[in-house]
Scaffold this active site. Structure first.
Site, PDB file in Angstrom:
ATOM      1  N   ARG A 193       0.818  -1.218   0.000  1.00 52.60           N
ATOM      2  CA  ARG A 193       0.000   0.000   0.000  1.00 52.60           C
ATOM      3  C   ARG A 193       0.849   1.264   0.000  1.00 52.60           C
ATOM      4  O   ARG A 193       0.614   2.194  -0.778  1.00 52.60           O
ATOM      5  CB  ARG A 193      -0.901   0.049   1.253  1.00 52.60           C
ATOM      6  CG  ARG A 193      -2.105  -0.825   1.205  1.00 52.60           C
ATOM      7  CD  ARG A 193      -2.438  -1.293   2.603  1.00 52.60           C
ATOM      8  NE  ARG A 193      -1.405  -2.241   3.006  1.00 52.60           N
ATOM      9  CZ  ARG A 193      -1.510  -3.560   2.797  1.00 52.60           C
ATOM     10  NH1 ARG A 193      -2.611  -4.046   2.311  1.00 52.60           N
ATOM     11  NH2 ARG A 193      -0.533  -4.379   3.108  1.00 52.60           N
ATOM     12  N   THR A 194       1.825   1.321   0.903  1.00 51.88           N
ATOM     13  CA  THR A 194       2.562   2.580   1.090  1.00 51.88           C
ATOM     14  C   THR A 194       3.342   2.941  -0.169  1.00 51.88           C
ATOM     15  O   THR A 194       3.261   4.059  -0.671  1.00 51.88           O
ATOM     16  CB  THR A 194       3.502   2.466   2.313  1.00 51.88           C
ATOM     17  OG1 THR A 194       2.726   2.061   3.440  1.00 51.88           O
ATOM     18  CG2 THR A 194       4.175   3.781   2.615  1.00 51.88           C
ATOM     19  N   LYS A 227      25.733  -5.125  -3.194  1.00 44.77           N
ATOM     20  CA  LYS A 227      27.159  -5.324  -3.513  1.00 44.77           C
ATOM     21  C   LYS A 227      28.040  -4.592  -2.512  1.00 44.77           C
ATOM     22  O   LYS A 227      29.229  -4.398  -2.738  1.00 44.77           O
ATOM     23  CB  LYS A 227      27.465  -4.805  -4.921  1.00 44.77           C
ATOM     24  CG  LYS A 227      26.696  -5.491  -6.027  1.00 44.77           C
ATOM     25  CD  LYS A 227      27.147  -4.919  -7.357  1.00 44.77           C
ATOM     26  CE  LYS A 227      26.254  -5.364  -8.487  1.00 44.77           C
ATOM     27  NZ  LYS A 227      26.504  -4.583  -9.710  1.00 44.77           N
ATOM     28  N   ARG A 252      11.673   3.980   3.269  1.00 40.13           N
ATOM     29  CA  ARG A 252      11.265   2.984   4.271  1.00 40.13           C
ATOM     30  C   ARG A 252      12.501   2.161   4.626  1.00 40.13           C
ATOM     31  O   ARG A 252      13.208   1.693   3.732  1.00 40.13           O
ATOM     32  CB  ARG A 252      10.164   2.083   3.731  1.00 40.13           C
ATOM     33  CG  ARG A 252       9.938   0.881   4.628  1.00 40.13           C
ATOM     34  CD  ARG A 252       8.694   0.116   4.290  1.00 40.13           C
ATOM     35  NE  ARG A 252       7.515   0.854   4.708  1.00 40.13           N
ATOM     36  CZ  ARG A 252       6.295   0.313   4.772  1.00 40.13           C
ATOM     37  NH1 ARG A 252       6.111  -0.934   4.429  1.00 40.13           N
ATOM     38  NH2 ARG A 252       5.270   1.033   5.168  1.00 40.13           N
ATOM     39  N   HIS A 278       5.683   6.285  11.423  1.00 35.04           N
ATOM     40  CA  HIS A 278       5.167   6.113  10.055  1.00 35.04           C
ATOM     41  C   HIS A 278       4.165   7.254   9.861  1.00 35.04           C
ATOM     42  O   HIS A 278       2.952   7.054   9.896  1.00 35.04           O
ATOM     43  CB  HIS A 278       4.494   4.739   9.962  1.00 35.04           C
ATOM     44  CG  HIS A 278       4.159   4.289   8.576  1.00 35.04           C
ATOM     45  ND1 HIS A 278       4.231   5.107   7.471  1.00 35.04           N
ATOM     46  CD2 HIS A 278       3.720   3.084   8.114  1.00 35.04           C
ATOM     47  CE1 HIS A 278       3.864   4.423   6.390  1.00 35.04           C
ATOM     48  NE2 HIS A 278       3.547   3.202   6.755  1.00 35.04           N
TER      49      HIS A 278
HETATM   50  C1  NCD Z   1       2.377  -0.852   8.405  1.00 33.88           C
HETATM   51  C2  NCD Z   1       3.891  -0.743   8.421  1.00 33.88           C
HETATM   52  O1  NCD Z   1       4.568  -1.107   7.463  1.00 33.88           O
HETATM   53  O2  NCD Z   1       4.369  -0.233   9.409  1.00 33.88           O
HETATM   54  N1  NCD Z   1       1.819  -1.076   7.155  1.00 33.88           N
HETATM   55  C3  NCD Z   1       1.630  -0.070   6.277  1.00 33.88           C
HETATM   56  O3  NCD Z   1       2.469   0.771   6.054  1.00 33.88           O
HETATM   57  N2  NCD Z   1       0.441  -0.012   5.663  1.00 33.88           N
HETATM   58  C4  NCD Z   1       1.881  -1.772   9.441  1.00 33.88           C
HETATM   59  C5  NCD Z   1       2.256  -3.210   9.348  1.00 33.88           C
HETATM   60  O4  NCD Z   1       3.155  -3.614   8.600  1.00 33.88           O
HETATM   61  O5  NCD Z   1       1.638  -3.992  10.082  1.00 33.88           O
END
Ligand code: NCD
Length: 338
Positions: free
Chosen positions: A81-82, A109, A131, A161
């Site tokens: 999703r993100t 590498k 991320r 987040h």
């Molecule tokens: C979350 C995450 O990655 O922190 N998911 C997300 O970004 N939609 C929560 C999760 O992984 O449970």
């Protein structure tokens, strides 16, 4: 602090956001954490997102705001999703988007994160969406990019987040706009959840009436009660008369050891069922950041039921991420891009 590109997820660490997120005029410069941001900035993100959440933008029409700017998605951890909603958001704003596939990049590498950044900067990237498994990684990058480059945190270890929390606030506001009158419960693995940490700061800053966290002792971070929440270990007691329930996934990838006896036992005590939902307000909304583990934290009847707003959260991610990008993007001379 140094960050290793192949770093393993770390235990939660305290990252002081400082002022790096805001420019000298108090405007959002990077979006790294909710902690430390004033209510005015959070409200501006929600209002800006609302201007993008029109049926027109929802259906893929583009606006020219970030034309000529380049955004790189750097995802060192898995994401569905993100990553995709960040990409869609960038495209709706007419930016050029690079999706760097880290597992296929030269970090495998042995290239350091800083060398990777320097090389990407040489391609005139204006914004990094990051991320990473290490708490503090987005701050580290923000401290090491040229002054006109912006950094958005798409999840750093167990720390924060922020865009997820803001799309959650946006979804709550659409259904229940009067935050001071709301009773909200966050249920599950708060210990490892960067989403919960950001949500707690956002809900407190936006002035929510009552904030409860519900989890077994082993899944509660030390000192959580100092964050202005009421702690419940009993699910039934904790969800009584709440307006909003936020379910969290068990973050097994961040667990080193046995935090729960078994998934079956966890569901028996903390799983959300239709029966339990009746304890909350009749118009309660049920949220989850995804990915859902059906039958572990919630029943399918709840996930797909009339109280669930889980897919609305996903759709709202596009408008909220458009807002974060539009507000933080700068021109090479440092002026605001929008
Ligand atoms: C979350 C995450 O990655 O922190 N998911 C997300 O970004 N939609 C929560 C999760 O992984 O449970």
């Amino acid at each position: 602090m140094s960050v290793d590109t192949q770093a393993q997820p770390t235990q939660p660490v305290k990252v002081k956001p400082g002022n790096i997120q805001l420019d000298q005029n108090g405007k959002l410069r990077h979006f790294l954490a909710i902690e430390g941001l004033p209510k005015t900035v959070l409200t501006q993100i929600l209002d800006t997102a609302e201007s993008f959440a029109t049926p027109r933008e929802h259906h893929g029409k583009k606006v020219d705001l970030l034309k000529g700017h380049t955004i790189a998605n750097l995802f060192f951890e898995p994401s569905t999703r993100t990553r995709t909603t960040f990409e869609l958001a960038a495209k709706r704003l007419s930016a050029d988007v690079l999706n760097i596939n880290i597992s296929a990049s030269s970090s495998s590498k042995g290239e350091t994160l800083l060398d990777m950044l320097r090389n990407l900067e040489a391609m005139h990237i204006d914004m990094f969406v990051v991320r990473h498994g290490s708490s503090g990684a987005a701050h580290f990058i923000a401290n090491n990019v040229p002054s006109h480059v912006s950094v958005l945190n798409a999840g750093d270890g167990s720390h924060e987040h922020p865009t997820q929390a803001m799309l959650d606030m946006f979804t709550i506001r659409q259904h229940k706009p009067d935050f001071p009158s709301l009773r909200v419960a966050i249920v599950g693995d708060l210990m490892h959840s960067r989403v919960a940490r950001s949500q707690i700061h956002a809900l407190n800053t936006l002035g929510v009436g009552e904030l409860r966290v519900i989890a077994p002792q082993t899944l509660l971070p030390a000192g959580v009660e100092k964050l202005g929440v009421q702690v419940y270990q009993n699910l039934e007691a904790g969800i009584k008369d709440v307006d909003v329930i936020i379910m969290l996934r068990l973050q097994r990838e961040r667990m080193h050891g046995a935090y729960i006896p078994s998934q079956g036992e966890y569901f028996r005590l903390y799983g959300m069922t239709e029966q339990r939902l009746k304890l909350a307000k009749p118009d309660v909304i049920v949220m989850h950041p995804g990915p859902i583990n059906r039958g572990v934290e919630m029943d399918s009847a709840v996930a797909d039921g009339p109280h669930s707003v889980i897919l609305e959260q996903v759709s709202n991610g596009i408008a909220v991420r458009m807002a974060a990008m539009a507000m933080t993007m700068r021109n090479p001379d440092g002026s605001s891009a929008v």
